[in-house]
Design a protein around this motif. Structure first.
Motif, PDB file in Angstrom:
ATOM      1  N   GLY A 109      56.936 -18.547 -74.294  1.00 29.74           N
ATOM      2  CA  GLY A 109      58.144 -18.858 -75.057  1.00 29.74           C
ATOM      3  C   GLY A 109      59.395 -18.280 -74.491  1.00 29.74           C
ATOM      4  O   GLY A 109      60.499 -18.514 -75.012  1.00 29.74           O
ATOM      5  N   GLY A 110      59.277 -17.487 -73.419  1.00 28.48           N
ATOM      6  CA  GLY A 110      60.453 -16.855 -72.838  1.00 28.48           C
ATOM      7  C   GLY A 110      61.298 -17.813 -72.044  1.00 28.48           C
ATOM      8  O   GLY A 110      62.426 -17.523 -71.691  1.00 28.48           O
ATOM      9  N   PRO A 112      64.973 -15.878 -80.180  1.00 24.25           N
ATOM     10  CA  PRO A 112      63.870 -16.335 -79.321  1.00 24.25           C
ATOM     11  C   PRO A 112      63.359 -17.697 -79.766  1.00 24.25           C
ATOM     12  O   PRO A 112      63.597 -18.130 -80.903  1.00 24.25           O
ATOM     13  CB  PRO A 112      62.802 -15.256 -79.518  1.00 24.25           C
ATOM     14  N   THR A 113      62.663 -18.374 -78.897  1.00 27.72           N
ATOM     15  CA  THR A 113      62.035 -19.639 -79.259  1.00 27.72           C
ATOM     16  C   THR A 113      60.950 -19.379 -80.299  1.00 27.72           C
ATOM     17  O   THR A 113      60.489 -18.239 -80.460  1.00 27.72           O
ATOM     18  CB  THR A 113      61.394 -20.296 -78.027  1.00 27.72           C
ATOM     19  N   VAL A 154      54.711 -14.673 -75.628  1.00 21.67           N
ATOM     20  CA  VAL A 154      56.056 -14.266 -75.213  1.00 21.67           C
ATOM     21  C   VAL A 154      56.398 -14.849 -73.842  1.00 21.67           C
ATOM     22  O   VAL A 154      57.498 -15.341 -73.605  1.00 21.67           O
ATOM     23  CB  VAL A 154      56.169 -12.718 -75.182  1.00 21.67           C
ATOM     24  N   ARG A 155      55.418 -14.812 -72.945  1.00 19.88           N
ATOM     25  CA  ARG A 155      55.645 -15.396 -71.605  1.00 19.88           C
ATOM     26  C   ARG A 155      55.879 -16.889 -71.694  1.00 19.88           C
ATOM     27  O   ARG A 155      56.784 -17.439 -71.048  1.00 19.88           O
ATOM     28  CB  ARG A 155      54.417 -15.095 -70.713  1.00 19.88           C
ATOM     29  N   SER A 198      67.106 -11.071 -69.720  1.00 22.29           N
ATOM     30  CA  SER A 198      66.089 -11.641 -70.606  1.00 22.29           C
ATOM     31  C   SER A 198      66.391 -11.277 -72.050  1.00 22.29           C
ATOM     32  O   SER A 198      67.071 -10.277 -72.314  1.00 22.29           O
ATOM     33  CB  SER A 198      64.698 -11.132 -70.225  1.00 22.29           C
ATOM     34  N   LEU A 218      62.255 -10.039 -76.764  1.00 23.01           N
ATOM     35  CA  LEU A 218      61.025 -10.307 -76.023  1.00 23.01           C
ATOM     36  C   LEU A 218      60.656  -9.128 -75.125  1.00 23.01           C
ATOM     37  O   LEU A 218      59.487  -8.747 -75.023  1.00 23.01           O
ATOM     38  CB  LEU A 218      61.172 -11.577 -75.186  1.00 23.01           C
ATOM     39  N   GLY A 236      58.047 -17.738 -78.674  1.00 24.60           N
ATOM     40  CA  GLY A 236      58.367 -16.353 -78.343  1.00 24.60           C
ATOM     41  C   GLY A 236      58.380 -15.467 -79.569  1.00 24.60           C
ATOM     42  O   GLY A 236      57.898 -14.325 -79.538  1.00 24.60           O
ATOM     43  N   GLY A 281      54.978 -14.641 -80.559  1.00 23.77           N
ATOM     44  CA  GLY A 281      54.449 -13.622 -79.667  1.00 23.77           C
ATOM     45  C   GLY A 281      54.896 -12.229 -80.071  1.00 23.77           C
ATOM     46  O   GLY A 281      54.110 -11.272 -80.042  1.00 23.77           O
ATOM     47  N   VAL A 282      56.176 -12.088 -80.457  1.00 22.51           N
ATOM     48  CA  VAL A 282      56.697 -10.806 -80.933  1.00 22.51           C
ATOM     49  C   VAL A 282      55.918 -10.323 -82.154  1.00 22.51           C
ATOM     50  O   VAL A 282      55.527  -9.155 -82.248  1.00 22.51           O
ATOM     51  CB  VAL A 282      58.197 -10.920 -81.266  1.00 22.51           C
TER      52      VAL A 282
END
Length: 226
Positions: A225-226, A53-54, A222-223, A176, A180, A57, A60-61
């Motif tokens: 960085g998704g 993930p970025t 998360v949104r 996806s 995430l 993101g 966010g996790v």
């Protein structure tokens, strides 16, 4: 092969969860069992399928996992409801989390290989449900069968909602990043705490309010960085 592996992991997970619930309150076991998997899945996805993930993101996790765990550790009791040490209950919940992370990775890659979520979920539900039911009946016998039949309405509704909810998760994982989606899935713990407060009159408290805020912030990250 993904179905076979997932069914095996799910069966162990179901059994572990039952043992964990018998050793401590739901409000302790469930958040820990659901809070750790996003971190485990994020690491596993990077190692096994090269999915990273970025930075936003990933943050966010971490926020979602932290917030969910905060819900569990907001429980103030030092022992389980049957007097067994809290540490043992936490250990069982953590072990359960390992298997949740395992089947999430397996199924996330499985639906991509299968080329469709619906057929994969139908086979998964049929296989694991049948095998676990047979095992439970072998252990519990006729008394268990009578108890289940007496609650057949609730059981059927729960089964449909569980399979339907997981189907939505796997559908999202087709396109996806698995980590995430797995993290956003665990925001359900906050909704469960809110429902417990509103319907079951369970205390929410400042710690859980803070946890909800952390989870909400994680969902936003998360949104983004998704």
């Amino acid at each position: 092969p993904h179905l076979a592996a997932s069914v095996a992991v799910h069966l162990v997970y179901f059994a572990l969860l039952v043992v964990a619930y018998r050793s401590a309150d739901l409000s302790l076991v469930y958040p820990i069992a659901r809070g750790l998997p996003p971190l485990l899945v994020a690491v596993g996805a990077q190692i096994f399928i090269g999915e990273r993930p970025t930075p936003v993101g990933a943050l966010g996790v971490v926020c979602i996992a932290t917030g969910v765990l905060m819900v569990g550790f907001a429980v103030k009791t030092k022992e389980g409801e049957d007097g067994r040490p809290r540490a043992r209950s936490i250990g069982l919940a953590a072990l359960t989390a390992v298997f949740i992370g395992g089947y999430t990775l397996i199924d996330g890659t499985g639906v991509r290989e299968a080329g469709g979520t619906l057929s994969y979920v139908v086979w998964l539900t049929a296989l694991e449900g049948t095998l676990f039911a047979l095992g439970a009946l072998a252990v519990g016998g006729r008394s268990l069968a009578r108890d289940v039949w007496a609650r057949k309405g609730v059981a059927a509704l729960t089964g449909v909602m569980s399979a339907g909810g997981y189907a939505i998760v796997l559908f999202a994982m087709e396109d996806s990043p698995i980590a995430l989606v797995a993290a956003l899935r665990e925001t359900a713990v906050i909704f469960a705490a809110i429902i417990g407060c509103a319907i079951l009159k369970e205390p929410f408290g400042p710690r859980r309010i803070a946890a909800a805020a952390v989870v909400a912030a994680g969902a936003v990250l998360v949104r983004l960085g998704g």
